[in-house]
Design a protein around this motif. Structure first.
Motif, PDB file in Angstrom:
ATOM      1  N   VAL A   1      31.365  48.826  47.268  1.00 23.94           N
ATOM      2  CA  VAL A   1      31.814  48.104  46.463  1.00 23.94           C
ATOM      3  C   VAL A   1      31.018  47.157  45.415  1.00 23.94           C
ATOM      4  CG1 VAL A   1      33.402  45.876  46.338  1.00 23.94           C
ATOM      5  CG2 VAL A   1      33.777  47.623  48.258  1.00 23.94           C
ATOM      6  N   ALA A   2      31.411  46.900  44.256  1.00 24.99           N
ATOM      7  CA  ALA A   2      30.343  46.315  43.455  1.00 24.99           C
ATOM      8  C   ALA A   2      31.383  45.605  42.193  1.00 24.99           C
ATOM      9  CB  ALA A   2      29.594  47.128  42.610  1.00 24.99           C
ATOM     10  N   GLU A   3      30.691  44.541  41.809  1.00 24.76           N
ATOM     11  CA  GLU A   3      31.468  43.930  40.659  1.00 24.76           C
ATOM     12  C   GLU A   3      31.803  44.970  39.489  1.00 24.76           C
ATOM     13  OE1 GLU A   3      31.920  39.713  38.255  1.00 24.76           O
ATOM     14  OE2 GLU A   3      29.948  40.192  39.227  1.00 24.76           O
ATOM     15  N   ALA A   4      32.938  45.289  38.928  1.00 21.58           N
ATOM     16  CA  ALA A   4      33.413  45.837  37.884  1.00 21.58           C
ATOM     17  C   ALA A   4      32.722  45.437  36.511  1.00 21.58           C
ATOM     18  CB  ALA A   4      34.865  45.886  37.682  1.00 21.58           C
ATOM     19  N   GLY A   5      31.700  46.279  35.965  1.00 19.34           N
ATOM     20  CA  GLY A   5      31.085  46.044  34.714  1.00 19.34           C
ATOM     21  C   GLY A   5      31.660  46.532  33.624  1.00 19.34           C
ATOM     22  N   PRO A   6      31.330  46.437  32.236  1.00 16.16           N
ATOM     23  CA  PRO A   6      32.152  46.983  31.070  1.00 16.16           C
ATOM     24  C   PRO A   6      32.225  48.163  31.061  1.00 16.16           C
ATOM     25  CG  PRO A   6      30.209  45.344  30.385  1.00 16.16           C
ATOM     26  CD  PRO A   6      30.043  45.562  31.869  1.00 16.16           C
ATOM     27  N   LEU A  63      40.656  41.109  42.471  1.00 15.85           N
ATOM     28  CA  LEU A  63      40.015  40.353  41.541  1.00 15.85           C
ATOM     29  C   LEU A  63      40.303  38.771  42.215  1.00 15.85           C
ATOM     30  CD1 LEU A  63      39.936  40.003  38.386  1.00 15.85           C
ATOM     31  CD2 LEU A  63      42.157  38.955  38.278  1.00 15.85           C
ATOM     32  N   VAL A  64      39.270  37.892  42.017  1.00 19.22           N
ATOM     33  CA  VAL A  64      39.226  36.568  42.546  1.00 19.22           C
ATOM     34  C   VAL A  64      38.792  35.593  41.568  1.00 19.22           C
ATOM     35  CG1 VAL A  64      36.667  36.831  43.165  1.00 19.22           C
ATOM     36  CG2 VAL A  64      38.034  35.281  44.337  1.00 19.22           C
ATOM     37  N   SER A  65      39.498  34.446  41.794  1.00 18.73           N
ATOM     38  CA  SER A  65      39.760  33.418  40.696  1.00 18.73           C
ATOM     39  C   SER A  65      39.012  32.393  41.504  1.00 18.73           C
ATOM     40  CB  SER A  65      41.009  33.102  40.260  1.00 18.73           C
ATOM     41  OG  SER A  65      41.840  32.836  41.267  1.00 18.73           O
ATOM     42  N   ASN A  66      38.400  31.477  40.573  1.00 20.71           N
ATOM     43  CA  ASN A  66      37.803  29.961  41.055  1.00 20.71           C
ATOM     44  C   ASN A  66      39.014  29.126  41.147  1.00 20.71           C
ATOM     45  OD1 ASN A  66      36.123  28.273  41.639  1.00 20.71           O
ATOM     46  ND2 ASN A  66      34.469  28.853  40.284  1.00 20.71           N
ATOM     47  N   GLY A  67      38.826  27.738  41.461  1.00 21.20           N
ATOM     48  CA  GLY A  67      39.585  26.766  41.628  1.00 21.20           C
ATOM     49  C   GLY A  67      39.175  25.571  42.097  1.00 21.20           C
ATOM     50  N   GLU A  68      40.198  24.607  42.301  1.00 19.74           N
ATOM     51  CA  GLU A  68      39.877  23.280  42.769  1.00 19.74           C
ATOM     52  C   GLU A  68      39.921  23.299  44.373  1.00 19.74           C
ATOM     53  OE1 GLU A  68      42.382  20.670  40.755  1.00 19.74           O
ATOM     54  OE2 GLU A  68      41.333  20.548  39.008  1.00 19.74           O
ATOM     55  N   GLY A  69      38.869  23.889  44.977  1.00 19.23           N
ATOM     56  CA  GLY A  69      38.616  24.046  46.303  1.00 19.23           C
ATOM     57  C   GLY A  69      39.330  25.223  46.917  1.00 19.23           C
ATOM     58  N   THR A  70      40.366  25.778  46.378  1.00 24.33           N
ATOM     59  CA  THR A  70      40.978  27.063  46.850  1.00 24.33           C
ATOM     60  C   THR A  70      41.126  28.152  45.717  1.00 24.33           C
ATOM     61  OG1 THR A  70      42.747  25.824  48.183  1.00 24.33           O
ATOM     62  CG2 THR A  70      43.308  27.987  47.573  1.00 24.33           C
ATOM     63  N   GLY A  71      40.530  29.118  46.039  1.00 29.71           N
ATOM     64  CA  GLY A  71      40.630  30.293  45.205  1.00 29.71           C
ATOM     65  C   GLY A  71      41.815  31.214  45.089  1.00 29.71           C
ATOM     66  N   GLY A  72      41.835  32.219  44.425  1.00 35.66           N
ATOM     67  CA  GLY A  72      42.917  33.104  44.412  1.00 35.66           C
ATOM     68  C   GLY A  72      42.150  34.650  44.683  1.00 35.66           C
ATOM     69  N   VAL A  73      43.024  35.561  45.443  1.00 36.29           N
ATOM     70  CA  VAL A  73      42.780  37.082  45.319  1.00 36.29           C
ATOM     71  C   VAL A  73      43.942  37.577  44.751  1.00 36.29           C
ATOM     72  CG1 VAL A  73      42.438  38.822  46.822  1.00 36.29           C
ATOM     73  CG2 VAL A  73      41.428  36.700  47.343  1.00 36.29           C
ATOM     74  N   VAL A  83      37.399  45.508  49.233  1.00 38.17           N
ATOM     75  CA  VAL A  83      37.240  44.841  48.106  1.00 38.17           C
ATOM     76  C   VAL A  83      37.781  43.401  48.363  1.00 38.17           C
ATOM     77  CG1 VAL A  83      37.731  46.946  46.654  1.00 38.17           C
ATOM     78  CG2 VAL A  83      39.824  45.856  47.439  1.00 38.17           C
ATOM     79  N   THR A  84      38.589  43.119  49.282  1.00 40.35           N
ATOM     80  CA  THR A  84      38.998  41.656  49.506  1.00 40.35           C
ATOM     81  C   THR A  84      37.822  41.053  49.965  1.00 40.35           C
ATOM     82  OG1 THR A  84      40.899  42.565  49.946  1.00 40.35           O
ATOM     83  CG2 THR A  84      40.632  40.272  50.747  1.00 40.35           C
ATOM     84  N   TRP A  85      37.055  41.789  50.945  1.00 39.80           N
ATOM     85  CA  TRP A  85      36.045  40.955  51.350  1.00 39.80           C
ATOM     86  C   TRP A  85      34.825  40.488  50.412  1.00 39.80           C
ATOM     87  CZ3 TRP A  85      35.231  38.218  55.673  1.00 39.80           C
ATOM     88  CH2 TRP A  85      33.969  37.738  55.803  1.00 39.80           C
ATOM     89  N   ALA A  86      34.841  41.313  49.242  1.00 41.75           N
ATOM     90  CA  ALA A  86      34.006  41.044  48.182  1.00 41.75           C
ATOM     91  C   ALA A  86      34.429  39.780  47.507  1.00 41.75           C
ATOM     92  CB  ALA A  86      33.933  42.401  47.047  1.00 41.75           C
ATOM     93  N   CYS A  87      35.663  39.424  47.303  1.00 39.41           N
ATOM     94  CA  CYS A  87      36.197  38.283  46.979  1.00 39.41           C
ATOM     95  C   CYS A  87      35.885  37.216  47.921  1.00 39.41           C
ATOM     96  CB  CYS A  87      38.004  38.418  46.670  1.00 39.41           C
ATOM     97  SG  CYS A  87      38.355  39.632  45.808  1.00 39.41           S
ATOM     98  N   VAL A  88      35.986  37.446  49.211  1.00 37.69           N
ATOM     99  CA  VAL A  88      35.672  36.317  50.115  1.00 37.69           C
ATOM    100  C   VAL A  88      33.983  35.893  49.707  1.00 37.69           C
ATOM    101  CG1 VAL A  88      35.127  35.819  52.510  1.00 37.69           C
ATOM    102  CG2 VAL A  88      37.193  36.951  51.772  1.00 37.69           C
TER     103      VAL A  88
END
Length: 244
Positions: A111-116, A166-176, A194-199
């Motif tokens: 698992v790796a971050e998706a590049g261009p 995909l993982v999003s930042n946030g105000e204390g809580t992120g989203g998957v 892939v979910t663990w990469a988001c964690v």
């Protein structure tokens, strides 16, 4: 229900202002997000299906197909009467990042971050799994990654791209979001990987929690990572727009 994931989604869409292709509506009893995609990738509504809210929805979404989330109960009738099709119950799940349980990667899984160079494959997998199409996924998720700073991850099995998240930042809580595995490769731990990469990315951002919507098939995977059920929502898909 005061949804952590809904708050995270509104936080993310706010990062895309003032792009006119995106929109937000936040009323006391009705909330909605509008994206550039004709497919209901990120065209979402929440609230009781009152006559007033149905009118709000028509005015807000126009021809865009969208998904409507509501608490299960006897109020579902107006959505059916308006042509909405019921889907599976959706489980909102939340993870305390301090108590997450790491999965074991199976043989050949990377698992790796998706590049261009990975973006086309990433959108193709999501579009195939969710039935939205690669073009709609690119139109929606591209701005989230490029402008809002979301992290997109791609899992490979023996070198072949087969799963996304995909993982999003946030105000204390992120989203998957967009946890998707091509059907022939399911059952091999790719969704957990892939979910663990988001964690791990959420921890690097300094977040405390992650939230997601889980299908009945995905919920056991998330439970093993430490996600716990926050609430149950019933999902409805709006009817296709009539021809012009």
């Amino acid at each position: 229900m005061d949804s952590p994931l809904k708050r995270n989604l509104f936080w993310a869409v706010a990062r895309l202002d003032p792009d006119p292709a995106w929109g937000r509506m936040e009323e006391r009893d009705f909330q909605a997000i509008r994206s550039p995609a004709l497919a209901p990738v990120m065209n979402l509504a929440w609230g009781p299906p009152t006559r007033r809210n149905l009118a709000r929805s028509r005015a807000f979404f126009g021809p865009l197909r969208h998904r409507w989330f509501m608490d299960p109960g006897p109020e579902e009738g107006p959505l059916a009467g308006a042509g909405y099709q019921p889907g599976e119950d959706t489980r909102e799940m939340v993870l305390d990042l301090a108590s997450a349980t790491a999965p074991s990667l199976g043989p050949g899984v990377e698992v790796a971050e998706a590049g261009p160079g990975d973006w086309e494959a990433w959108c193709r997998i999501c579009g195939e799994v969710f039935g939205t199409g690669a073009e709609a996924e690119a139109a929606v998720q591209g701005p989230f990654v490029q402008v809002a700073g979301h992290g997109a991850f791609l899992a490979r099995l023996d070198g072949h791209p087969v799963a996304t998240a995909l993982v999003s930042n946030g105000e204390g809580t992120g989203g998957v979001h967009n946890v998707a595995t091509l059907p022939p490769f399911r059952g091999r731990g790719l969704g957990a990987a892939v979910t663990w990469a988001c964690v791990e990315r959420a921890r690097a951002w300094g977040l405390e929690r992650l939230a997601l919507y889980a299908s009945p098939m995905g919920a056991p995977v998330y439970q093993r990572l430490g996600f716990r059920t926050f609430g149950i929502l019933r999902e409805f898909l709006s009817p296709p727009s009539p021809p012009p």
